[in-house]
Design an enzyme around this catalytic site. Structure first.
Site, PDB file in Angstrom:
ATOM      1  N   SER A  52      48.446  39.924 -15.091  1.00 49.64           N
ATOM      2  CA  SER A  52      47.877  41.016 -14.391  1.00 49.64           C
ATOM      3  C   SER A  52      48.882  41.898 -13.694  1.00 49.64           C
ATOM      4  CB  SER A  52      46.819  40.424 -13.594  1.00 49.64           C
ATOM      5  OG  SER A  52      46.145  41.691 -12.795  1.00 49.64           O
ATOM      6  N   HIS A  53      48.453  42.979 -13.305  1.00 51.17           N
ATOM      7  CA  HIS A  53      49.341  43.813 -12.285  1.00 51.17           C
ATOM      8  C   HIS A  53      49.510  43.380 -10.904  1.00 51.17           C
ATOM      9  CE1 HIS A  53      48.793  46.341 -15.905  1.00 51.17           C
ATOM     10  NE2 HIS A  53      49.579  47.026 -15.307  1.00 51.17           N
TER      11      HIS A  53
END
Length: 127
Positions: free
Chosen positions: A8-9
Site C-alpha cells: 500500500s502507499h
C-alpha cells in the site's frame, strides 16, 4: 505455508491489515505469514519495489501472494517481480483485488489447506 505480502502507499495501512488478519485468523499450524510492505523505504507515503523484493526473497511460504491497494502499488509489485529469478517468479502471484478482503480470504484459505487454485477461486468469488 503461504506468504501474503501487503503493498500500500501507507505503511500504517499494511501494518493495520496485518494486525487485523493475524488477530482474526488463528493460525496455530503456521500455515501463512503476513509481510507488510507499505510506504516508501524512507517511511513516506508511496511505494517502492525493494521492500517487496525483500519480502519475496525472505518468504517462508511455498507460494507468495501479493495484495495491492492501487496505482503505483501495482507498478512497484510488477517491478519487484522483474528483479526475481525465473524460479522465484514461479511461486509469486500478484492479485489486483480488494486488499483487505482478499488477504483475509487468503489467510483463511491457507489455514484450511486450500490449494493454490482453490485459494484464487475463493478470492475471485468475493470480488
Amino acid at each position: 505455508m503461504q506468504t501474503l505480502i501487503l503493498v500500500s502507499h501507507s505503511a500504517k495501512i499494511t501494518e493495520g491489515i496485518k494486525e487485523l488478519i493475524t488477530e482474526m485468523v488463528p493460525d496455530a499450524d503456521n500455515t501463512f505469514e503476513v509481510i507488510a510492505a507499505g510506504g516508501t523505504e524512507d517511511g513516506e507515503i508511496g511505494t517502492s519495489p525493494m521492500p517487496i523484493v525483500d519480502g519475496i526473497q525472505n518468504a517462508k511460504g511455498d507460494h507468495v501472494y501479493i495484495f495491492t491497494d492501487m496505482g503505483s502499488a501495482v507498478l512497484s509489485s510488477e517491478t519487484a517481480i522483474d528483479f526475481l529469478t525465473d524460479e522465484q517468479k514461479e511461486k509469486v502471484t500478484l492479485l489486483e483485488s480488494p486488499i483487505v478482503e482478499s488477504a483475509y480470504i487468503a489467510a483463511v484459505q491457507s489455514t484450511i489447506g486450500a490449494s493454490h487454485d482453490d485459494l484464487l477461486k475463493a478470492i475471485e468469488e468475493q470480488a
